[in-house]
Write an enzyme that holds these catalytic residues in place. Sequence first.
Site, PDB file in Angstrom:
ATOM      1  N   TYR A 294       3.801  34.861   9.897  1.00  0.00           N
ATOM      2  CA  TYR A 294       3.591  33.615   9.653  1.00  0.00           C
ATOM      3  C   TYR A 294       3.870  33.685   8.600  1.00  0.00           C
ATOM      4  O   TYR A 294       3.832  33.497   7.254  1.00  0.00           O
ATOM      5  CB  TYR A 294       1.726  33.555   9.815  1.00  0.00           C
ATOM      6  CG  TYR A 294       1.839  31.412   9.654  1.00  0.00           C
ATOM      7  CD1 TYR A 294       1.653  31.196  11.209  1.00  0.00           C
ATOM      8  CD2 TYR A 294       1.793  30.860   8.738  1.00  0.00           C
ATOM      9  CE1 TYR A 294       1.346  29.535  10.607  1.00  0.00           C
ATOM     10  CE2 TYR A 294       1.550  29.579   9.029  1.00  0.00           C
ATOM     11  CZ  TYR A 294       1.355  28.989   9.773  1.00  0.00           C
ATOM     12  OH  TYR A 294       0.769  27.772   9.555  1.00  0.00           O
ATOM     13  N   TYR A 344       8.228  24.855  13.901  1.00  0.00           N
ATOM     14  CA  TYR A 344       6.644  25.357  13.516  1.00  0.00           C
ATOM     15  C   TYR A 344       5.579  24.296  14.653  1.00  0.00           C
ATOM     16  O   TYR A 344       5.545  23.204  14.305  1.00  0.00           O
ATOM     17  CB  TYR A 344       6.347  24.299  12.059  1.00  0.00           C
ATOM     18  CG  TYR A 344       5.132  24.774  11.555  1.00  0.00           C
ATOM     19  CD1 TYR A 344       4.599  25.241  10.958  1.00  0.00           C
ATOM     20  CD2 TYR A 344       4.644  23.461  12.061  1.00  0.00           C
ATOM     21  CE1 TYR A 344       3.181  25.039  10.276  1.00  0.00           C
ATOM     22  CE2 TYR A 344       3.128  23.196  11.789  1.00  0.00           C
ATOM     23  CZ  TYR A 344       2.701  24.057  10.567  1.00  0.00           C
ATOM     24  OH  TYR A 344       1.358  24.686  10.323  1.00  0.00           O
TER      25      TYR A 344
END
Lengths: 390, 139
Positions: A294, A344
């Site tokens: 992440y 994203y």
Amino acid sequence: MNNLKDKVAIVGLGWTRFSTNSGVSVKNLALESCKNAIDDAGLTVKDVDGIATYNIGDSVSPYVVATGLGLPELRWNIEYFAGANGATSTLLTAACAIIGGLADTVLVFRAMNGRTGTRLGGAGMSLNTTGIEQYCVPYGLTTFPQAVAMVARRHMIKYGTTSHQMGAVALTCRENAILNERAVVRSPLSIEDHQNSKMIVDPLRLYDCCQETDGACAVLITSADRAKDLRHSPVYLMSGTHGAGWQSGEFFGKTTAFWPEWDELSETYARTMASELYGKAGITSKDVDVAELYDCFTIEPIVQLEDFGFCEKGEGGAFVESGAVRRDGHLPMNTHGGLLSEGYIHGFNHVLEGASQLRGDAGARQIKDAEIALVTGYCGPVANAVILRR
Amino acid sequence: MSMVYDTEHPVPIPPIIWDNMGYWEGINRHELVFQRCKECGTWRHPPRPVCPKCRSFEKEWTPSTGKGAVYSWVTYQESPHPGFKAPYSVVLLEMEEGVRLVSNMVDIKPEEISIGMPVEVVFEDIAEGLTLPKFRKVG
Ligand SMILES: [Zn+2]
């Protein structure tokens, strides 16, 4: 001990176009990604009886998808109000539902107009002091980037991590995005570009921040038994964890999150939970072939590389700078370009990239012989991750 | 320099509910107080109903020394919100009582802030009905 190892597999992957202006509703994105995942598996809506998703009030519910696609019956569903602690844990929860017999075949998706709709970085949001925010917002701590900048500062002071090293994360992701036709940013990026980019919130520069993106992605999962005879080779879930450590803090609502009570900002709960994650999968960090970590901001993969055991604590910056996580290094990382360059989609696109690498159909960005992938969501005082294998 | 607020975009006054009443009452009389467990003496902040160490619901609002040190900080060159004039810094402080507090420094340039810098509380009346604890460098 109960163990979910190899009991559930990912059998379908579905994406929409990723862009900064989708021109369609979030509902449209959700339905398109879910339909694509079902088609990719070679199944039909009649085979799907569960749906799981996570969002912060910026997306659509499982009922909307079930109704839109015309599912005959939705036997199980969950809509999880979550930040990127939902990125892998929603998949994990859906797998548990299958193992528990609540559903047989489940869609897991994340859909968002993250640039033209609700912007998670906090831009354009009004000031809110009603909840735990009253202890931060009056002082101008209003957005998530600030909270992560506090982490970056702490890591820089404690371990000597540099802006150059954070830049190396951005460059690694961009090199991978150049090979990925889905990525929203594919132009070459140099360390000079990074160093010359404007300071967003010191010590984070523009190129330390991910790409606000419109898009959606979905996976279809089912039991290992059913997965055997489908179109693609199954990608098995080996293990997963999702939790929080002592005094992880009270997370905020929509606008920001901060965790001042967490004992050491430069460390994450992954420092504790990684051993259970690897242990239940029956592997060690050395067995991981690709890592989809992440990367909302460049400091985050640096801290995760340490806390998931790929290098010593404090050496994450140097590890990235050494080239170890480039595609020709020994631990290729964020092979799609990550949130920093592919886009994203709140971390869920990492799950799809991990699965795609293990299926061996990642095209120009394929890492040879990738057998085991670590996929993480946001890690701070909370942590979530899964291990996948082919 | 100190944090500059734009009165056109005021910070909403935090609503007083049971858990935070003592905290803001203290601030309003220019006294920094934190919750302290009556049973085991553990300090905590932000305020909440129960002690995480001993599970006691008995607590008292106890004056802080107002002294602490910078634990981390960030600086905005461009403001993320029109309510705050850039540049400004936000500090995360570790107080002598062991609790952490988000605030701003007064009378200091962002580049002069450093980890471990000793600080002490001052009170700023930001607007009608809103006073905030801010901090200045000691020594
Ligand atoms: Zn106690």
